[in-house]
Motif scaffolding. Structure first.
Motif, short mmCIF file in Angstrom:
data_model
loop_
_atom_site.label_atom_id
_atom_site.label_comp_id
_atom_site.label_asym_id
_atom_site.label_seq_id
_atom_site.Cartn_x
_atom_site.Cartn_y
_atom_site.Cartn_z
N HIS A 1 -5.55 -2.41 4.88
CA HIS A 1 -4.81 -1.16 4.99
C HIS A 1 -5.33 -0.10 4.04
CE1 HIS A 1 -1.46 -2.14 7.69
NE2 HIS A 1 -1.48 -3.37 7.17
N GLU B 1 6.79 0.85 18.30
CA GLU B 1 5.63 1.37 17.55
C GLU B 1 5.92 2.78 17.05
OE1 GLU B 1 2.42 -0.04 16.56
OE2 GLU B 1 3.86 -1.66 16.82
N GLY C 1 -4.76 7.38 5.32
CA GLY C 1 -4.96 8.16 4.10
C GLY C 1 -5.35 7.32 2.91
N ASP D 1 0.79 -1.24 0.00
CA ASP D 1 0.00 0.00 0.00
C ASP D 1 0.81 1.28 0.00
OD1 ASP D 1 -2.54 -1.42 0.19
OD2 ASP D 1 -1.91 -1.93 2.22
N ARG E 1 6.35 -0.73 8.50
CA ARG E 1 6.47 -1.79 9.51
C ARG E 1 7.20 -3.00 8.94
NH1 ARG E 1 3.69 -3.14 14.01
NH2 ARG E 1 2.10 -1.56 13.62
N GLU E 2 6.75 -3.45 7.78
CA GLU E 2 7.29 -4.72 7.29
C GLU E 2 8.75 -4.61 6.86
OE1 GLU E 2 5.55 -6.77 8.41
OE2 GLU E 2 3.43 -6.64 7.91
N TYR F 1 5.64 4.47 13.12
CA TYR F 1 5.06 5.75 12.68
C TYR F 1 6.09 6.54 11.88
CZ TYR F 1 1.09 5.34 15.96
OH TYR F 1 -0.03 4.95 16.62
N ARG G 1 -1.88 11.42 5.77
CA ARG G 1 -2.24 10.13 6.36
C ARG G 1 -1.14 9.12 6.07
NH1 ARG G 1 -7.92 10.01 6.24
NH2 ARG G 1 -8.67 11.68 7.54
N PRO G 2 -0.08 9.16 6.82
CA PRO G 2 0.98 8.18 6.56
C PRO G 2 0.46 6.75 6.67
CG PRO G 2 1.74 9.91 8.04
CD PRO G 2 0.25 10.09 7.91
N GLN G 3 0.96 5.90 5.82
CA GLN G 3 0.49 4.52 5.70
C GLN G 3 1.58 3.61 6.28
OE1 GLN G 3 0.10 1.57 4.65
NE2 GLN G 3 -2.03 1.41 4.04
N GLU G 4 1.25 2.81 7.29
CA GLU G 4 2.29 2.12 8.05
C GLU G 4 2.72 0.78 7.48
OE1 GLU G 4 0.66 1.74 11.97
OE2 GLU G 4 0.14 3.85 12.03
N ASN G 5 2.01 0.27 6.55
CA ASN G 5 2.21 -1.13 6.17
C ASN G 5 3.65 -1.41 5.73
OD1 ASN G 5 1.45 -3.75 5.76
ND2 ASN G 5 0.03 -3.35 4.09
N ARG H 1 1.71 2.99 -2.37
CA ARG H 1 1.19 3.92 -3.37
C ARG H 1 0.19 4.90 -2.78
NH1 ARG H 1 -3.83 1.86 -6.02
NH2 ARG H 1 -4.68 0.40 -4.52
N THR H 2 -0.35 4.58 -1.60
CA THR H 2 -1.33 5.47 -0.99
C THR H 2 -0.77 6.17 0.25
OG1 THR H 2 -2.19 3.69 0.38
CG2 THR H 2 -3.24 4.01 -1.77
N ASN H 3 0.56 6.16 0.38
CA ASN H 3 1.16 6.76 1.56
C ASN H 3 1.30 8.26 1.37
OD1 ASN H 3 2.48 7.14 3.95
ND2 ASN H 3 4.35 6.05 3.37
N THR H 4 0.52 9.01 2.12
CA THR H 4 0.47 10.46 1.89
C THR H 4 0.86 11.23 3.15
OG1 THR H 4 -1.85 10.56 2.56
CG2 THR H 4 -1.37 10.22 0.20
#
Lengths: 487, 421
Positions: free
Chosen positions: B282, A199, B337, A169, A184-185, A203, A177-181, A171-174
């Motif tokens: 997600h 944790e 987001g 995901d 994390r991995e 972030y 709204r940061p995208q953690e997926n 491609r949707t990290n903005t």
């Protein structure tokens, strides 16, 4: 240089490859110990021409579906091509490392295809740049090109990889709204391992990669139109990011605030920090031990220290690392022989190499592989396949036995012909089959049961009809033994 | 702590002793005469189910403000009343079948389950829930430990895993629970026919009756082959079971059809494992649109469970069956987001069956992001657990399986207020 005997080459090729075809054994028999490892490691000296052998006589078959083989747009064809490479490549370690990285950076076609469509999904997983109208190099081709490359480069490539940006995901990290997926991995599974970050680090990592997105310029009618990595400066979150571990060689833990234009450097700094982290070195070393050396007993601490050291000293050069792995005393210790549970693809490809491939389509292995729990290009989740004992549920074991049956049945006439010189007694036939299959040592009582099978039902004549029934039956039983499930 | 899910492989490889002794089946006749069995179906929702979209606090203003696109409008939820803290709750609108079962008093929903310092890792989290051990997630599963506690001889089919890989929760020291994803395909193939095929099968059975002494890894594979060969004929009887109701064609629906078939045919299995995945939402979670990602997840769950429930009721097996549903964690409260939700903490568990005391258990969190809000953690980002997940297991072990939860869970986790069975 010490003479190398067949059992040692067989061990080397089971681990650094997918078993040995008879012609591979002939090649390796002429080599010294160091020569053999050189040939495996410096595979770029051997032409990469395996794909050109597809459809040629004397090789395993593939099955097309109303058109040419299209691995760049059909995932089924991509699976066939990879299996074909595993059987016939003269660069076995390249294919083996690609499988290792596939499991390490486990990305599933299913999600990519679910998001972008089936054709595009295959493209971003498996296309070669030379065969794609837009020059797309799919994730597995990138990994194959870098199979013994620099680990940091692989990380940068994977962070920009289209399939990965869909899979985790990114491609949707903005900014908003940061995208953690992915953040994390990349720490938990790709580099340091769980337990080495907080944790708050997750972030921060998500913010580091804000703006690492995809773009797809051009008109919809343009056949070469493609998604590609795009650093979207407007979506980058510019404040400083502080971690609980060192990012910089001076021990600095904070990635400084940067302008949006310069913000992509955040991710590159972070990846460099992860690549250089001692936990990453040890995490990779342990994984390499389990994959190349042994799954039995504890991981050798001395091995991990040495390999981690080579990794760090060489600045993440996987060729140096793998040379050390294959030269290690742990690798060559006889207790490491057959000390790994064969992955389904290892079992299948080795069986094809041992039993025969003329008249066999690798397509016929795809459904059995799925039943055994391994679908190439489609690992179950981002942690990759659950290997070791987990491969051996009863259903999966039954699928392995049934694959051995199907392959033996397919090779019925080839097997009967090959066994004809040994037809005068059942025990000669048994010796011939056991030698060909190169299985782990069988207990005497197992050998006795195999012999009993040859003697069962009708008196031994050794005629063609009997060989055509008994030899495939015997190959089935040997391929189905527990011993044959180890590499 | 640095546990990986592979540690089991490195850790203990047990010596198995799978018996060939014919088990005593609970035959249809015995069942007709009133003998009861107690079947447990473990249902895993893989990926971390967004509890707040399954059981919705539709009057909490913060639910709407923190989830501008994912919140389900109050008018759309399937209201199921108020919990003990007087919070009004509703099921996701696609769960119409589960609401029927809830209304019949046969569905219990346990809110905010988990443990302290909950892992947000799928893999570590799943292992912790499977082993019931937050301290060290290596080792056998809690259901596996229950199987280990049963008297000898342990039948090779005492458990049935409907997936291809043996899940940690069923890993046991005394039995290798068979993986039977498709009963109809669970057969021994041969390149030959007739007497040759029979001779091959006979040889395979004899070969796999050997015990690999002092080689536990090899013995493990032997035991797996042995268990497969020992159970083929009984499993074949399940392959033909179609059910009294139409099961959906989803993986979960077909798995539950096989579970019902095993119960109806009375092949002796007591513990089943089924799973449905895709809950790692997600991005584009899409709770509201018909055919949206989460909407479909709820559809898969709802339709399969409803078919199973109705089939068991028709077969008079509902009273013999308990379904226990869980997921490795709940998800973040605030949507991200990508119109999805990231890994969170407190999770929703569910229990369904003819003996279940249906209703709402536990109390909903207030979603107020104030860091001082005691029902949340992680600076108000995640739901804090209220009920230790092991207390739910203890209920099942003590009151359904009739075993001792303190020995199986390694401690006393019995708790009041969650007497759902």
């Amino acid at each position: 240089m010490a003479t190398v005997y067949d059992p040692q080459f067989e061990h080397l090729l089971r681990r650094a490859g997918f078993g040995a075809r008879p012609d591979e054994m002939d090649t390796f028999r002429t080599l010294s110990f160091n020569g053999a490892i050189d040939r495996l490691i410096n595979y770029e000296r051997i032409p990469d021409e395996v794909d050109s052998k597809i459809f040629q006589a004397g090789y395993a078959g593939v099955t097309t579906r109303g058109g040419p083989l299209a691995p760049q747009s059909s995932i089924v064809d991509a699976r066939q091509r990879w299996l074909f490479r595993m059987v016939h490549s003269d660069r076995p370690l390249q294919e083996k490392m690609t499988l290792f990285w596939h499991n390490h950076f486990a990305t599933a076609y299913t999600k990519v295809a679910g998001t972008l469509g089936a054709t595009e999904g295959a493209r971003y997983m498996a296309a070669k740049a030379s065969e794609d109208p837009g020059g797309v190099r799919g994730q597995l081709e990138m990994l194959r090109d870098n199979a013994l490359g620099n680990f940091k480069d692989i990380l940068v490539n994977i962070a920009k990889d289209t399939a990965m940006l869909v899979w985790l995901d990114g491609r949707t990290n903005t900014r908003a709204r940061p995208q953690e997926n992915f953040g994390r991995e990349i720490m938990e599974l790709f580099t340091m391992g769980v337990g080495n970050y907080t944790e708050a680090d997750v972030y921060a990592a998500a913010r580091v990669f804000t703006g690492w997105n995809l773009t797809r310029p051009g008109a919809a009618t343009d056949g070469s139109r493609r998604y590609a990595f795009f650093y979207n400066a407007n979506q980058h979150e510019t404040t400083a990011k502080t971690f609980s571990f060192a990012i910089y060689p001076d021990g600095g833990t904070t990635i400084p605030a940067r302008s949006t234009a310069d913000g992509m450097q955040d991710g590159l700094d972070f990846i460099e920090g992860l690549a250089a982290h001692p936990s990453t070195a040890r995490y990779l070393a342990k994984k390499l031990y389990r994959f190349f050396v042994s799954e039995f007993g504890d991981v050798s601490e001395s091995f991990v220290s040495r390999i981690a050291n080579v990794y760090l000293q060489s600045r993440y050069d996987m060729k140096s690392v793998m040379r050390e792995v294959l030269l290690s005393p742990e690798f060559w210790d006889s207790s490491s022989y057959f000390a790994r549970y064969a992955w389904p693809v290892e079992f299948v490809v080795r069986a094809v190499k041992d039993v025969g491939w003329r008249g066999y389509s690798v397509n016929d292995a795809l459904a059995p592989l799925s039943n055994m729990g391994q679908i190439l290009y489609d690992p179950p989740d981002v942690a990759g396949w659950d290997y070791g004992q987990s491969w051996f549920s009863t259903g999966a074991m039954l699928s392995r036995m049934n694959f051995a049956s199907a392959l033996a049945g397919n090779q019925r006439f080839n097997l009967a012909t090959a066994a004809a010189p040994y037809a005068k007694s059942p025990d000669e036939v048994l010796s011939f089959v056991l030698d060909s299959m190169r299985t782990a040592p069988l207990d005497a009582n197992v050998v006795a049961e195999l012999s009993n099978y040859l003697h069962a039902t009708t008196a031994w004549t050794g005629n063609a009809a009997q060989l055509q029934a008994k030899v495939p039956g015997l190959v089935h039983l040997v391929g189905a033994t527990a011993e044959y499930q180890f590499v | 702590m640095n546990i990986t899910r592979r540690q089991f492989v490195r850790g203990g490889v047990a010596a198995f002793s799978v018996t060939f002794a014919a088990p005593e089946f609970l035959s249809d006749l015995a069942r007709a005469q009133g003998a009861r069995a107690r079947n447990l179906v473990v249902l895993f929702l893989g990926g971390g189910n967004d509890a707040l979209s399954t059981l919705i606090p539709y009057n909490d203003a913060f639910y709407y403000s923190r989830r501008p696109t994912l919140a389900v409008p109050a008018a759309n939820v399937l209201q199921v009343g108020r919990d003990r803290s007087n919070v009004a709750l509703g099921l996701h609108p696609r769960l119409t079948g589960l609401r029927q079962i809830f209304d019949a008093g046969r569905l219990a929903l346990v809110q905010r389950t988990g443990y302290a310092n909950q892992s947000r890792s799928h893999f570590q989290g799943t292992d912790i829930w499977a082993t019931a051990n937050p301290e060290s997630s290596a080792g056998y599963g809690w259901v596996g430990r229950y199987l280990d506690s049963l008297p000898s001889p342990l039948d090779a089919l005492v458990g049935w895993n409907t997936t291809r890989e043996l899940p940690r929760v069923l890993q046991a020291s005394r039995v290798s629970v068979p993986a039977i994803p498709n009963a109809a395909q669970y057969a021994f193939a041969s390149p030959n026919g007739g007497v040759e095929a029979a001779a091959e099968r006979n040889a395979a059975v004899r070969i796999n009756s050997h015990v690999a002494v002092d080689r536990p890894e090899l013995a493990f594979v032997y035991s797996s082959a042995q268990a497969a060969l020992a159970t083929l004929d009984r499993v074949a009887t399940v392959g033909t079971y179609t059910g009294t109701t139409a099961y959906p064609n989803s993986g979960l629906g077909q798995a539950l059809r096989a579970v019902a078939g095993a119960m109806v045919r009375g092949i002796g299995t007591r513990v089943f494992y089924v799973t449905t995945g895709g809950f790692d939402t997600h991005s584009q979670q899409n709770t509201n649109a018909t055919n949206g990602a989460y909407y479909n997840l709820m559809g898969t769950l709802n339709d399969a469970l409803l078919a199973f429930y109705n089939d068991l009721r028709n077969q008079a097996l509902l009273e013999d069956t308990l379904v226990l549903g869980w997921s490795e964690f709940g998800r973040r409260i605030t949507e991200n987001g990508s119109t999805g939700t990231d890994h969170g903490a407190g999770a929703l568990m569910m229990a369904m069956g003819g003996r279940v005391n249906g209703g709402l258990y536990g109390s909903a969190a207030s979603l107020n992001p104030d860091p001082a809000n005691p029902t949340l953690e992680n600076s108000g980002a995640d739901v804090r657990y209220e009920t230790d997940f092991r207390s739910v297991y203890a209920q099942v072990i003590d009151n359904w399986l009739g075993a001792d939860s303190t020995s199986i869970l390694g401690g006393n986790f019995r708790a009041s207020g969650i007497s759902f069975i």
